[in-house]
Structures are given as C-alpha cells and as structure tokens.
Design a protein around this motif. Structure first.
Motif, PDB file in Angstrom:
ATOM      1  N   VAL A 546      24.880  45.661  95.381  1.00  0.00           N
ATOM      2  CA  VAL A 546      25.849  45.052  96.269  1.00  0.00           C
ATOM      3  C   VAL A 546      26.424  43.776  96.029  1.00  0.00           C
ATOM      4  O   VAL A 546      25.832  43.091  95.504  1.00  0.00           O
ATOM      5  CB  VAL A 546      25.158  45.055  97.530  1.00  0.00           C
ATOM      6  N   CYS A 547      27.814  43.762  95.821  1.00  0.00           N
ATOM      7  CA  CYS A 547      28.451  42.510  95.380  1.00  0.00           C
ATOM      8  C   CYS A 547      28.116  41.465  96.401  1.00  0.00           C
ATOM      9  O   CYS A 547      28.082  41.653  97.730  1.00  0.00           O
ATOM     10  CB  CYS A 547      29.921  42.574  95.385  1.00  0.00           C
ATOM     11  N   ASP A 548      28.066  40.210  96.223  1.00  0.00           N
ATOM     12  CA  ASP A 548      28.012  38.898  96.840  1.00  0.00           C
ATOM     13  C   ASP A 548      29.498  38.534  97.272  1.00  0.00           C
ATOM     14  O   ASP A 548      30.419  38.419  96.109  1.00  0.00           O
ATOM     15  CB  ASP A 548      27.293  37.963  96.024  1.00  0.00           C
ATOM     16  N   ALA A 549      29.613  38.408  98.479  1.00  0.00           N
ATOM     17  CA  ALA A 549      31.269  37.998  98.633  1.00  0.00           C
ATOM     18  C   ALA A 549      31.539  36.727  98.179  1.00  0.00           C
ATOM     19  O   ALA A 549      32.713  36.495  97.804  1.00  0.00           O
ATOM     20  CB  ALA A 549      31.296  38.033 100.293  1.00  0.00           C
ATOM     21  N   GLY A 550      30.699  35.646  97.887  1.00  0.00           N
ATOM     22  CA  GLY A 550      31.097  34.687  97.434  1.00  0.00           C
ATOM     23  C   GLY A 550      31.036  34.552  95.643  1.00  0.00           C
ATOM     24  O   GLY A 550      31.114  33.413  95.167  1.00  0.00           O
ATOM     25  N   ASP A 551      30.828  35.817  95.211  1.00  0.00           N
ATOM     26  CA  ASP A 551      30.808  35.770  93.554  1.00  0.00           C
ATOM     27  C   ASP A 551      32.418  35.944  93.190  1.00  0.00           C
ATOM     28  O   ASP A 551      32.996  36.859  93.406  1.00  0.00           O
ATOM     29  CB  ASP A 551      30.080  37.015  93.135  1.00  0.00           C
ATOM     30  N   ASP A 552      32.739  34.675  92.780  1.00  0.00           N
ATOM     31  CA  ASP A 552      34.148  34.570  92.317  1.00  0.00           C
ATOM     32  C   ASP A 552      34.522  35.650  90.941  1.00  0.00           C
ATOM     33  O   ASP A 552      35.565  36.246  90.953  1.00  0.00           O
ATOM     34  CB  ASP A 552      34.588  33.159  91.918  1.00  0.00           C
ATOM     35  N   PHE A 553      33.726  35.581  90.050  1.00  0.00           N
ATOM     36  CA  PHE A 553      33.979  36.216  88.726  1.00  0.00           C
ATOM     37  C   PHE A 553      33.421  37.641  88.286  1.00  0.00           C
ATOM     38  O   PHE A 553      33.818  38.229  87.473  1.00  0.00           O
ATOM     39  CB  PHE A 553      33.697  35.004  87.655  1.00  0.00           C
ATOM     40  N   GLY A 554      32.356  37.859  89.025  1.00  0.00           N
ATOM     41  CA  GLY A 554      31.585  39.161  88.693  1.00  0.00           C
ATOM     42  C   GLY A 554      30.517  39.032  87.739  1.00  0.00           C
ATOM     43  O   GLY A 554      30.742  37.720  86.843  1.00  0.00           O
ATOM     44  N   GLU A 555      30.057  40.074  87.127  1.00  0.00           N
ATOM     45  CA  GLU A 555      29.340  40.106  86.007  1.00  0.00           C
ATOM     46  C   GLU A 555      29.576  41.579  85.221  1.00  0.00           C
ATOM     47  O   GLU A 555      30.086  42.522  86.012  1.00  0.00           O
ATOM     48  CB  GLU A 555      27.625  39.883  86.287  1.00  0.00           C
ATOM     49  N   VAL A 556      29.186  41.332  84.081  1.00  0.00           N
ATOM     50  CA  VAL A 556      28.958  42.840  83.392  1.00  0.00           C
ATOM     51  C   VAL A 556      27.759  43.630  83.788  1.00  0.00           C
ATOM     52  O   VAL A 556      26.820  42.953  83.403  1.00  0.00           O
ATOM     53  CB  VAL A 556      29.128  42.693  81.596  1.00  0.00           C
ATOM     54  N   LYS A 557      27.825  44.721  84.131  1.00  0.00           N
ATOM     55  CA  LYS A 557      26.842  45.446  84.477  1.00  0.00           C
ATOM     56  C   LYS A 557      26.658  46.983  83.903  1.00  0.00           C
ATOM     57  O   LYS A 557      27.763  47.429  83.575  1.00  0.00           O
ATOM     58  CB  LYS A 557      26.620  45.654  86.148  1.00  0.00           C
ATOM     59  N   VAL A 558      25.401  47.639  83.767  1.00  0.00           N
ATOM     60  CA  VAL A 558      25.321  48.606  83.198  1.00  0.00           C
ATOM     61  C   VAL A 558      24.842  49.916  84.373  1.00  0.00           C
ATOM     62  O   VAL A 558      24.617  49.594  85.492  1.00  0.00           O
ATOM     63  CB  VAL A 558      24.224  48.873  82.001  1.00  0.00           C
TER      64      VAL A 558
END
Length: 642
Positions: A546-558
């Motif tokens: 689940v994404c964090d609403a305050g995460d501006d840039f995200g991450e690379v995930k598998v």
C-alpha cells in the motif's frame, strides 16, 4: 516468529553456505556442464541447446535474463536474436530528458538521468508512450561496457551541475555501440563532457610569458586507457618483451607532450559571439545548457578568421610551438607518426586520431576489455586474438563494433568455456546484479504523486516505467547507509573507472596471476551494505504494498507474487517441497549452474517453511520466495558469472 528474526536466521544460513561451500568436495559442488558433444556437430553458434545455455548467453548480452527472453532466444536462436538486436531502435537518454523537461515541465536532474539509464537497461514500455517498447538490450549493454572504458563521471564538479552533459555523452556511446571505433574516438574526443572531464576543452598553445602550457590530461588518457595501453601487445593481447624479458613501453613522456600540443584550440561551439572571440572566458550555458549538446569546435587561423583573433592551436608555426611533433611510432604509421607543421586544429586532430587508431595495440587492447565486461575476466590469449582479428578485419567498416560484439558472444570460449576451465568467469558488478534482479522479477515504479515543487511540476503518480526512488532507483551509489550498491551509471570515482581491468585481488588469485577487476569495488563495507540492500529488495519492496500518501517519488519494486505457483501448492513443509522454485531460480538467475551442494542446502531450508509462516506476509509461499531470492543473490555461486 518475527520478520527480523527470520532475516537473521537467513543471514546465518547465507554465511553457512559460503563457509560450507569452501569445504565441500569439488565433485559435490560442481556446476560445470558436461562438455562432451555439448553442441552436437553444429558448433557453439548454432544454439542455444537448452534453457540454461540461453540464460547464460543473455547474462552476457543483456542486463539480465528473464523467463520470456529465455523462451524467445530458444525459439529464434543466437544469430536471429543478434540480428533483432542490431536492428532494434536506440533508447536515448536525451529523448527521455527532453520529455521530462519539455512535456512534464520538471526540473531535469541527475536523478532523471538515472531514470533514463534504467529505462534503457531494464527495457519495456516507454513512459511517454507505453506502446513504444525499449528492446535494445545488447546495444545498451555494449554502451555500458564502453562507458567503463571511455570514462566520464558525474563526480566531476562541473558535470554534476549539468545532467544533460552526461546524458548527451552517454547517447554518443549508445549511438556508436555497433559502429566504428575510430569514429567513436573522434566523437568522444570532441564531446564537451569529455573535454571538460579531461581538460581538453579550452586547452591552448604554449605561451611561457603567461605561464600557459598545453594540458596533458586528455593526451595521456586517450593513449593509456582508451586505445593502446602502456606496453606493446602481441595480437593475442599478451605483452611483447624485450631481450631482457621486460615489457616494451608503448610511448614515452615526450609522446604525451606532443599529443598535448596537438589537442589545443578546441572549445564550446558558441565561444565566438558576433565576431568577438571569447575563447579564454567562454563558459557553460547556465540558462539552457545548450552548448553541452554540440561537439566542440576549433578556434584557429585561418580556418576561423574572426576579426583577426589569435589561433589557440599549436600547429608548429608559432614561436613557442612544438615542431614536427613525434606521435606514436610503429610499423606502418603514417609519416612515421611525425605530424608536419602548418596544419589546422581539425587536420592535426584527424592525423593524431588516425595515428592512435592505426596502432596495432588497439584491436587486442579494446577486444580484451570488452570480453572482460561481457564474458570473463581472464580470457585465453586465443580468444582475445580471435576477437582482435575481427576488430582489425573491420577497421574501415561502419559496423566494426557490431562484428566485434557478435564475435565475442558467439566465440566457443564464450558459449562453453566454463566447461573447460576453473579460471573462467567474472564477478558480477553490483549494478548488473541489480538490473538482473529487477528484470527477472518484473520491477516497476510504484507510488509517488503529482505535485508542484519550486514552481515546477513533478509527475510520479501512475508512472510504472519511471524508475525513480531515493532508495531503490536514484540511491544506487549510496553505500554509507546500506541502501545502495556503491555503483551507479556514469558515477565512477575517476577516469580509471570503478575498477581497473588489470586488478589482481590479493591472495590465491594474485598467486595464480588471475585478474578480477570487479573485486576492486568489493570492499568489506560495500559487501555488507550490498547484503543489506539485497535484503530490502528481496523482502520488502513489493508492488503489492500500500502506498504512503506522503511519498512524493515512490520506489522501484518487484512482483514477488509472480512465483507463488512455483513456491508450493499445498501447505508447505517437506511434503510440499520447493524444488520447482529453486530450479526456476537456478535457470533464471544462475544459468542452470547451481551446484548440487547449493541446491540441496537451499531445499533443506526452504522445505522447513510451511503455512504456519504467516508473520508479515499474506501467503506463506512469499517466505519461500523472499528467502530464496535473498540466499541466491548473496551466494558466491551467483556472484561469479560463469
């Protein structure tokens, strides 16, 4: 049972795998294939004969095998695959950065340049147009290899200010990855990034009254690192020796001084403003960065007669010039390597580059390094000679490096050399292990949001093919906090790259005269931090989170869940073994070369995992997947590509 406790157990098992492997019998460990009639009567180039061969070829020719790529290569064969790659459209970093800046109206930075690099390395849909698929894996892999020979780095203070300077330079390598090496040398020489990195830009003829002397930096490195090396070589890349058994130097200090005088008089393309020569005060365009995106031009007379401005090029006719410059001397060198006085900056540059390119060292010197980057650290002299012969036979061809790449990959030593020698293989570069992991596990960018920062738009929401993220994407060179892998594209510590091609690791390899270039990067702290990084990627960075609403840039995930069916079909434990998962990972990550010892050890641990392992996961089978990934990627057998 907590996640952290399980991870500690796995780390202990990883240590046990390393230690036990060193003590197990050679027979029990062997992952060497049976060489007897391995390719039938058709030869190595006729394959691949099986999935393992296909995976191994792709480990050398791409940024990591995927199941789909293995199946496709099996279906079409080596030569058809190579032809597809030679014809694939180029993935260019500047195209991506133009989209980020002009269409998204973001402020372009080096993090975007890394996104562009990962897009080329990982392949797949283009973020600006998902219907456009990036598939030029071999071109990108050759370009990356060339970037570790013809080094430019964003660790240079001025290049760090202009991400497009390095993107434009990298695109030169991409565009010429299958081209002619002489052409590539010229484009590299005249690129503003290289001119800045090694001080050729703004280099001018001597004037002792102002304490001006031609800078020798580029003159030295184009010879030592980019073309001929320090000692004379035989056609197979081994040193030539004099009567006393000593290597013969390729050039002298006087030779470098002569080249330094030749490489004078070049600067930004826009240093002449309305007839006013601004050569000595010309600088980068801080408004648009446009002058990084054009080859340097000469400022000399009479080729650029702008209102009587002086010539900054040493052509042997000035009072402080070097006359009759002696460049590289070798049999067949034009004019014996002596540059006559009176030429222009452009004609003298052509003579100098022809002089370098014509040297007999260039073929074996470049061939061996490309073999090292793609296939094995210690190729046999015969392998080097076969590839160098292809280089030399195609000296006038616009497709020279294409022929070289094919020769490297289809050579019998590349295709089944591991079956004959314990000295075969190479340590995987951390960055290539990361791209392998991401490609094989369907990595995508997740989370992030669209927001305005400093008046500029940022668009990271719903962008699965923008490979962003402070920890996973952009932070690859961070080895201080364990989030990175101590290597990032175009981020070498110096012009000598992350490691030297001649590096001898201390201990048994030095005793046996075996080089291991990538070992120079693997310090104790880097190894520990890489293990930490693998832990995070193997366990936590999952596309289902689940994404964090305050995460501006995200991450690379598998996508760990893609392998659920392989991990088990019942309740786990010994009655529901993990053999399908282990065998799939052996093929996907280790080209089917997992030793019986490692396979048995992995299965013994993975088969303990059953449906009671629910802590921190939605499906117990994820524990098997996480565990297998963690142990495989930290194993010595994976770390050495054979």
């Amino acid at each position: 049972m907590t996640v952290s406790r399980n991870v500690r157990r796995l780390l202990c098992l990883a240590v046990m795998l390393v230690c036990a492997a060193s003590g197990a019998s050679a027979l029990a460990q062997s992952h060497r294939p049976d060489a007897m009639l391995h390719d039938g009567f058709d030869g190595a180039a006729a394959g691949p004969a099986n999935d393992a061969d296909a995976s191994r070829f792709l480990a050398q020719a791409t940024f990591g095998p995927t199941d789909a790529d293995i199946a496709h290569l099996r279906a079409v064969g080596y030569q058809a695959w190579l032809n597809e790659q030679f014809a694939a459209p180029q993935s260019l970093e500047m195209t991506y950065l133009d989209w980020v800046g002009d269409t998204l109206h973001e402020q372009v930075g080096h993090q975007n340049r890394r996104e562009a690099w990962f897009l080329g390395a990982l392949g797949g849909p283009d973020p600006a147009n998902n219907a456009l698929i990036h598939s030029d894996q071999l071109r990108q892999r050759i370009a990356f290899a060339l970037s570790e020979i013809l080094v430019v780095s964003d660790q240079n203070a001025q290049l760090a200010e202009f991400p497009t300077s390095i993107a434009y330079y990298y695109d030169i390598l991409v565009a010429n990855a299958f081209g002619n090496y002489r052409t590539l040398l010229e484009k590299v020489t005249l690129s503003p990034a290289m001119g800045t990195y090694l001080n050729m830009r703004g280099n001018q003829r001597a004037d002792p009254s102002r304490n001006i002397h031609p800078d020798e930096n580029y003159a030295r490195e184009i010879n030592q690192l980019f073309s001929v090396g320090l000692v004379m070589l035989k056609a197979d890349g081994t040193p030539q020796l004099d009567g006393g058994g000593h290597p013969i130097p390729t050039y002298s200090q006087a030779t470098i001084s002569a080249f330094a005088h030749v490489f004078t008089g070049w600067n930004w393309y826009d240093c002449d403003d309305n007839g006013f020569d601004n050569f000595t005060d010309c600088g980068p365009d801080y408004t648009t960065g446009e002058n990084w995106l054009h080859p340097m031009v000469p400022y000399d007379q009479p080729n650029q007669p702008n209102n009587g401005d002086p010539s900054y090029h040493d052509n042997g006719t000035g009072p402080n010039d070097l006359h009759s410059k002696q460049l590289l001397a070798y049999p067949g060198a034009q004019a014996g390597g002596v540059l006559a006085d009176g030429g222009s900056a452009a004609s003298d540059l052509q003579f100098a580059l022809d002089n370098i390119y014509g040297h007999p060292n260039v073929g074996p010197f470049i061939a061996k390094q490309l073999i090292q980057r793609l296939v094995t650290s210690n190729p046999s002299p015969a392998y080097v000679k076969r590839v160098a012969d292809v280089f030399n036979a195609n000296r006038a061809s616009p497709n020279q490096l294409r022929a070289v790449a094919q020769a490297i990959l289809l050579d019998p030593e590349a295709r089944y050399g591991q079956a004959y020698s314990d000295k075969y293989g190479k340590l995987r570069e951390p960055l290539l292990a990361l791209t392998h992991f991401w490609r094989a596990m369907d990595a995508r960018h997740t989370c992030g949001r669209d927001f305005t920062q400093g008046g500029l738009q940022n668009h990271y929401a719903n962008q699965p093919y923008r490979y962003a993220g402070y920890v996973t994407g952009w932070g690859t060179d961070d080895d201080q906090y364990g989030s990175g892998i101590a290597q990032a594209p175009m981020n070498a510590f110096s012009v000598f790259n992350f490691f030297k091609p001649s590096y001898l690791p201390p201990g048994e390899m030095t005793t046996n005269g075996l080089v291991g270039p990538e070992f120079q990067l693997q310090t104790e702290s880097v190894i520990a931090n890489t293990v930490n990084s693998v832990e995070g990627r193997a366990f936590y960075f999952d596309v289902a989170q689940v994404c964090d609403a305050g995460d501006d840039f995200g991450e690379v995930k598998v996508n760990h869940a893609k392998d659920l069916a392989l991990a088990g079909s019942g309740n786990g434990g010994a009655a529901d073994p993990a053999d399908r998962l282990v065998d799939a990972y052996s093929k996907r990550f280790m080209s089917g070369q997992m030793s019986p010892f490692m396979r048995q050890t992995l299965l013994a641990y993975l088969n303990r995992i059953d449906s009671s392992w629910t802590e921190g996961v939605t499906d117990w089978r994820l524990w098997r997947i996480h565990t297998a990934l963690y142990l495989v990627f930290n194993s010595p057998e994976y770390m050495v590509q054979k």
